[in-house]
Design a protein around this motif. Structure first.
Motif, short mmCIF file in Angstrom:
data_model
loop_
_atom_site.label_atom_id
_atom_site.label_comp_id
_atom_site.label_asym_id
_atom_site.label_seq_id
_atom_site.Cartn_x
_atom_site.Cartn_y
_atom_site.Cartn_z
N THR A 1 43.50 32.72 44.07
CA THR A 1 42.46 33.63 43.59
C THR A 1 41.09 33.02 43.85
OG1 THR A 1 42.57 32.68 41.36
CG2 THR A 1 43.94 34.62 41.80
N ASN A 2 40.06 33.83 43.67
CA ASN A 2 38.66 33.40 43.74
C ASN A 2 38.32 32.74 45.07
OD1 ASN A 2 38.20 34.27 41.05
ND2 ASN A 2 39.00 32.33 40.26
N PHE A 3 38.81 33.30 46.19
CA PHE A 3 38.38 32.81 47.49
C PHE A 3 36.88 33.06 47.67
CE2 PHE A 3 42.91 33.38 48.56
CZ PHE A 3 43.16 32.19 49.24
N SER A 4 36.19 32.07 48.18
CA SER A 4 34.75 32.23 48.43
C SER A 4 34.48 33.02 49.71
CB SER A 4 34.08 30.86 48.53
OG SER A 4 34.64 30.09 49.58
N GLU A 5 35.51 33.18 50.56
CA GLU A 5 35.39 33.94 51.80
C GLU A 5 36.52 34.96 51.90
OE1 GLU A 5 33.12 33.80 54.25
OE2 GLU A 5 31.95 32.26 53.21
N GLN B 1 62.90 40.18 41.97
CA GLN B 1 61.44 40.11 42.04
C GLN B 1 60.97 39.07 43.04
OE1 GLN B 1 60.22 39.47 37.96
NE2 GLN B 1 60.30 41.64 37.48
N VAL B 2 61.47 39.17 44.27
CA VAL B 2 61.03 38.31 45.36
C VAL B 2 59.89 39.03 46.07
CG1 VAL B 2 61.72 37.05 47.41
CG2 VAL B 2 63.38 37.44 45.60
N GLN B 3 58.67 38.51 45.93
CA GLN B 3 57.49 39.23 46.42
C GLN B 3 56.52 38.27 47.10
OE1 GLN B 3 55.92 41.02 42.87
NE2 GLN B 3 57.49 42.60 42.78
N THR B 4 55.91 38.75 48.16
CA THR B 4 54.82 38.05 48.84
C THR B 4 53.80 39.10 49.26
OG1 THR B 4 56.27 36.30 49.66
CG2 THR B 4 54.16 36.57 50.78
N ASP B 5 52.56 38.97 48.80
CA ASP B 5 51.58 40.01 49.11
C ASP B 5 50.17 39.44 49.00
OD1 ASP B 5 50.68 42.47 49.86
OD2 ASP B 5 51.65 43.56 48.22
N PHE B 6 49.19 40.25 49.38
CA PHE B 6 47.79 39.86 49.31
C PHE B 6 46.93 41.11 49.17
CE2 PHE B 6 48.76 40.71 53.71
CZ PHE B 6 47.67 41.45 54.15
N THR B 7 45.69 40.92 48.74
CA THR B 7 44.70 42.00 48.71
C THR B 7 43.42 41.48 49.37
OG1 THR B 7 43.84 41.34 46.53
CG2 THR B 7 45.64 42.94 46.58
N PHE B 8 42.69 42.39 50.00
CA PHE B 8 41.45 42.01 50.65
C PHE B 8 40.25 42.08 49.71
CE2 PHE B 8 44.06 43.10 54.34
CZ PHE B 8 43.82 42.02 55.15
N THR B 9 40.31 42.98 48.71
CA THR B 9 39.20 43.16 47.78
C THR B 9 39.74 43.22 46.36
OG1 THR B 9 38.03 44.46 49.44
CG2 THR B 9 37.16 44.53 47.20
N PRO B 10 39.59 42.14 45.59
CA PRO B 10 39.06 40.83 46.01
C PRO B 10 40.11 40.08 46.84
CG PRO B 10 39.85 40.69 43.77
CD PRO B 10 39.99 42.14 44.16
#
Length: 300
Positions: A44-48, A78-87
Motif C-alpha cells: 500500500t501507499n506507493f509513492s508512484e 480464498q487464493v487471490q492475487t490482485d492490484f488496483t491502479f487508483t490508489p
C-alpha cells in the motif's frame, strides 16, 4: 498452539461436514494427520503509480488413498492475487490451504503460488516508497510420528531490480528466468525482503526466518513458534516500509512471490516436497552483497 489447529479443524468442518467429520472423529485405532497454511503479502501507499504490471495465481490439490480404510481431504480457499491502479496497491494471499487424512496408507497435498510484477519510473532525486505487510500461519498435527508425516511450508518474498537498461517487452521473460533459478542472467536485486517457514511434525528441519536489505525497515514484528511434540506451529506478522532515492532517472521493477505448500502422508514417505523457492530467491538476493542485512532466524 491447539487453538490454531482447532481453527483449521473448524474451517474444515464448515467447508465439508461429511468428510471432515469422518477425518476428525478418528477412532483410537486409526490415526489422523493435519497440515494447514495461511499467508499473505500486501503493498500500500506507493509513492508512484504502476507502469506495467503482471500477476499470476495458481492453486493445486492432490489426494490419493492406497488402502480401503483411508480418507483424505485437500483444499485451497480464498487464493487471490490482485492490484488496483487508483490508489496503487497490490496483494496476494491464501485464506486457507489444508490437507488432512486418516487411515493406514494415503497421500494428500495442496499448494498455491501468487506472483506480482510491478514497474515504476522514478525521476532523479525522487524518493520512492511503499508500505507492506507479510504474514505466515503454519501448523501441523499427527498422532503417530513413526508412521505419519504432516508438513507445512510458506515462502514470501519481494525483490526490487534496476531495469533501466532492459527493454520493457523483455522484463517478464527476465523475471521468469530469475524465479526459475537461472543465475546466468547476471542481474542482482537492489533490495529485498524474504520470509519463510517450514513445519515438519515428523522431522527435525523446522524453522522460521526472515531477512531484509538496508532500505527496508520494519515498523512492527511479531513471531511465534512451537516445534515440540505432535502438534507444531510457526507464525509471523511483519509490517514494514521501503524508501529509496536514485541519483539518475531509474526504471524499477518490483517482483513479489508468495508460495504455500502442505502435505500429509501415511506411512511417512522417504522423500518430501522441498521449500526451494525461498532458497533460490535468497541466493539471488545474497548476490547483491549489500551491507546492512538484518537476518533473524528461529531454528529447531
Amino acid at each position: 498452539m491447539k487453538r490454531y489447529l482447532g481453527f483449521a479443524k473448524q474451517c474444515l468442518m464448515v467447508i465439508t461436514p461429511m468428510i471432515a467429520s469422518s477425518i476428525l472423529a478418528t477412532p483410537p485405532s486409526q490415526a489422523a494427520t493435519l497440515a494447514f497454511a495461511q499467508e499473505g503479502l500486501s503493498f500500500t501507499n506507493f509513492s508512484e503509480s504502476f507502469g506495467i504490471i503482471d500477476r499470476q495465481n495458481q492453486a493445486n490439490t492432490n489426494a490419493s488413498t492406497f488402502s480401503e480404510d483411508a480418507t483424505v481431504l485437500t483444499l485451497n480457499q480464498q487464493v487471490q492475487t490482485d492490484f488496483t491502479f487508483t490508489p496503487p496497491q497490490a496483494y496476494t494471499k491464501v485464506g486457507l490451504s489444508l490437507a488432512s487424512g486418516q487411515g493406514t496408507s494415503y497421500l494428500g497435498t495442496a499448494d498455491t503460488l501468487g506472483k506480482i510484477v510491478g514497474n515504476f519510473d522514478i525521476d532523479a532525486g525522487e524518493l520512492f516508497s511503499f508500505d507492506f505487510t507479510a504474514y505466515l500461519n503454519l501448523g501441523t498435527s499427527i498422532d503417530d510420528p513413526l508412521t505419519e508425516n504432516a508438513r507445512s511450508i510458506g515462502d514470501i518474498s519481494f525483490l526490487l531490480f534496476d531495469t533501466s537498461d532492459i527493454d520493457p517487452a523483455n522484463i517478464s521473460d527476465l523475471i521468469a528466468a530469475l524465479i526459475s533459478g537461472n543465475q546466468s542472467i547476471g542481474i542482482s536485486p537492489l533490495d529485498y525482503f524474504l520470509l519463510t517457514g517450514n513445519v515438519n511434525t515428523a522431522g527435525n528441519d523446522d524453522f522460521l526466518a526472515y531477512q531484509n536489505s538496508q532500505n527496508i525497515s520494519f515498523l512492527n514484528e511479531f513471531q511465534e513458534s512451537d516445534f515440540v511434540g505432535n502438534e507444531e506451529l510457526a507464525r509471523a506478522i511483519i509490517n514494514g516500509s521501503y524508501k529509496r532515492s536514485f541519483e539518475n532517472k531509474t526504471n524499477l521493477t518490483l517482483v513479489a512471490v508468495r508460495k504455500s505448500q502442505v502435505k500429509v502422508a501415511a506411512p511417512e514417505p522417504s522423500t518430501y516436497l522441498g521449500s526451494t523457492l525461498f532458497f533460490i530467491l535468497a541466493a539471488i538476493a545474497l548476490k547483491a552483497k549489500r551491507r546492512g542485512n538484518k537476518p533473524v532466524n528461529i531454528m529447531k
